[in-house]
Design a protein around this motif. Structure first.
Motif, PDB file in Angstrom:
ATOM      1  N   GLY A  38       0.827  -1.196   0.000  1.00 25.31           N
ATOM      2  CA  GLY A  38       0.000   0.000   0.000  1.00 25.31           C
ATOM      3  C   GLY A  38       0.862   1.247   0.000  1.00 25.31           C
ATOM      4  N   GLU A  39       0.268   2.346  -0.446  1.00 29.51           N
ATOM      5  CA  GLU A  39       0.956   3.633  -0.467  1.00 29.51           C
ATOM      6  C   GLU A  39       0.096   4.679   0.216  1.00 29.51           C
ATOM      7  N   GLU A  40       0.757   5.677   0.805  1.00 28.28           N
ATOM      8  CA  GLU A  40       0.104   6.772   1.519  1.00 28.28           C
ATOM      9  C   GLU A  40      -0.930   6.225   2.509  1.00 28.28           C
ATOM     10  N   ILE A  41      -0.413   5.493   3.487  1.00 26.27           N
ATOM     11  CA  ILE A  41      -1.214   4.786   4.484  1.00 26.27           C
ATOM     12  C   ILE A  41      -1.643   5.725   5.613  1.00 26.27           C
ATOM     13  N   VAL A  42      -2.912   5.660   5.984  1.00 27.36           N
ATOM     14  CA  VAL A  42      -3.440   6.344   7.166  1.00 27.36           C
ATOM     15  C   VAL A  42      -4.230   5.293   7.930  1.00 27.36           C
ATOM     16  N   THR A  43      -3.818   5.020   9.170  1.00 28.85           N
ATOM     17  CA  THR A  43      -4.494   4.031   9.997  1.00 28.85           C
ATOM     18  C   THR A  43      -4.890   4.673  11.314  1.00 28.85           C
ATOM     19  N   ILE A  44      -6.145   4.505  11.693  1.00 27.53           N
ATOM     20  CA  ILE A  44      -6.644   5.022  12.966  1.00 27.53           C
ATOM     21  C   ILE A  44      -6.811   3.841  13.914  1.00 27.53           C
ATOM     22  N   THR A  52      -7.109   6.114  19.836  1.00 25.08           N
ATOM     23  CA  THR A  52      -5.904   6.139  20.679  1.00 25.08           C
ATOM     24  C   THR A  52      -4.667   6.582  19.902  1.00 25.08           C
ATOM     25  N   ALA A  53      -4.660   6.365  18.576  1.00 25.27           N
ATOM     26  CA  ALA A  53      -3.475   6.726  17.792  1.00 25.27           C
ATOM     27  C   ALA A  53      -3.826   6.815  16.314  1.00 25.27           C
ATOM     28  N   LYS A  54      -2.976   7.529  15.583  1.00 23.82           N
ATOM     29  CA  LYS A  54      -3.088   7.613  14.130  1.00 23.82           C
ATOM     30  C   LYS A  54      -1.700   7.383  13.542  1.00 23.82           C
ATOM     31  N   LEU A  55      -1.614   6.482  12.565  1.00 21.82           N
ATOM     32  CA  LEU A  55      -0.351   6.160  11.913  1.00 21.82           C
ATOM     33  C   LEU A  55      -0.387   6.656  10.481  1.00 21.82           C
ATOM     34  N   LEU A  56       0.685   7.329  10.056  1.00 15.01           N
ATOM     35  CA  LEU A  56       0.857   7.775   8.678  1.00 15.01           C
ATOM     36  C   LEU A  56       2.140   7.156   8.138  1.00 15.01           C
ATOM     37  N   ALA A  57       2.089   6.610   6.926  1.00 17.54           N
ATOM     38  CA  ALA A  57       3.285   6.018   6.315  1.00 17.54           C
ATOM     39  C   ALA A  57       3.199   6.178   4.805  1.00 17.54           C
ATOM     40  N   HIS A  58       4.366   6.350   4.173  1.00 20.44           N
ATOM     41  CA  HIS A  58       4.400   6.474   2.706  1.00 20.44           C
ATOM     42  C   HIS A  58       4.099   5.138   2.035  1.00 20.44           C
ATOM     43  N   THR A  59       4.702   4.068   2.554  1.00 16.79           N
ATOM     44  CA  THR A  59       4.460   2.742   1.974  1.00 16.79           C
ATOM     45  C   THR A  59       4.313   1.716   3.083  1.00 16.79           C
ATOM     46  N   MET A  60       3.647   0.612   2.745  1.00 15.74           N
ATOM     47  CA  MET A  60       3.459  -0.486   3.674  1.00 15.74           C
ATOM     48  C   MET A  60       3.538  -1.789   2.886  1.00 15.74           C
ATOM     49  N   GLU A  61       4.195  -2.772   3.474  1.00 12.52           N
ATOM     50  CA  GLU A  61       4.231  -4.116   2.885  1.00 12.52           C
ATOM     51  C   GLU A  61       3.793  -5.095   3.954  1.00 12.52           C
ATOM     52  N   ARG A  62       2.776  -5.881   3.644  1.00 10.80           N
ATOM     53  CA  ARG A  62       2.261  -6.860   4.605  1.00 10.80           C
ATOM     54  C   ARG A  62       2.508  -8.248   4.064  1.00 10.80           C
ATOM     55  N   PHE A  72       7.149  -1.073   7.320  1.00 10.09           N
ATOM     56  CA  PHE A  72       7.108   0.311   6.847  1.00 10.09           C
ATOM     57  C   PHE A  72       8.559   0.691   6.551  1.00 10.09           C
ATOM     58  N   ASN A  73       8.955   0.623   5.295  1.00 11.09           N
ATOM     59  CA  ASN A  73      10.364   0.820   4.942  1.00 11.09           C
ATOM     60  C   ASN A  73      10.694   2.214   4.437  1.00 11.09           C
ATOM     61  N   ASN A  74       9.693   3.085   4.326  1.00 10.13           N
ATOM     62  CA  ASN A  74       9.924   4.443   3.829  1.00 10.13           C
ATOM     63  C   ASN A  74       9.405   5.497   4.790  1.00 10.13           C
ATOM     64  N   GLY A  75       9.541   5.226   6.071  1.00 11.16           N
ATOM     65  CA  GLY A  75       9.168   6.188   7.094  1.00 11.16           C
ATOM     66  C   GLY A  75       7.761   6.018   7.606  1.00 11.16           C
TER      67      GLY A  75
END
Length: 183
Positions: A38-44, A52-62, A72-75
């Protein structure tokens, strides 16, 4: 006639040499299918209906292979909130890995945590143990508070970083004079 026979023979050789090993193809397909990206990830994140938290990431590999993980290899950046959605702390790192079955989180490469008191933690590595509900590190750590700068190796902290302990402190430490308040 000889020319046609040679051309036919070359085509037959070429066609027979273009065979794929079915097992290799199946292994390739299963590996590819066992990964989600995935790209431009936003997880609540929420518990009991409260964010309780919000996560933002440029890329995700599951990876769905066992043990399954999310990388999360790109921050990544995480914003942690209290019950009234007040910002408690922020966390950022260049890399992160979440082991889904165990719940462990491993952060690395330029890890920074800033809590609501303005205290800042810098380290190369930070891990979260969900069973003990603590963050910990075995690497060099730097903590900057409004009044002090602390340095050492190894760290244990509670989940909101309000309490933290450097395991091997190095450098000068300012200690408040407890008798000054009595005068």
């Amino acid at each position: 006639m000889i020319k046609r026979t040679i051309i036919f023979f070359l085509i037959a050789i070429a066609v027979s040499s273009c065979e794929n090993d079915i097992q290799t193809v199946m292994e390739f397909d299963s590996k590819k299918a066992a990964t989600e990206n995935g790209e431009e990830i936003v997880t609540i994140f929420s518990q009991g209906g409260r964010v309780t938290a919000k996560l933002l990431a440029h890329t995700m590999e599951r990876s769905l292979d066992r043990p399954s993980y999310v990388a999360f290899n790109n921050g990544l950046r995480v914003f942690m909130y209290n019950d009234t959605l007040g910002l408690e702390s922020t966390l950022s790192a260049k890399k992160g890995k979440y082991l889904e079955e165990e719940g462990y989180v491993y952060l690395s490469d330029s890890v920074v945590v800033i809590n609501k008191k303005g205290e800042r933690l810098d380290t190369k590595e930070l891990n979260w143990d969900p069973k003990r509900k603590i963050f910990y590190s075995t690497q060099e750590v730097f903590i900057k508070t409004p009044t002090d700068s602390l340095h050492g190796w190894g760290l244990e902290a509670n989940e909101d970083f309000s309490e933290k302990k450097i395991l091997k402190v190095s450098g000068p430490i300012t200690v408040q004079d407890s008798t000054a308040a009595l005068n």
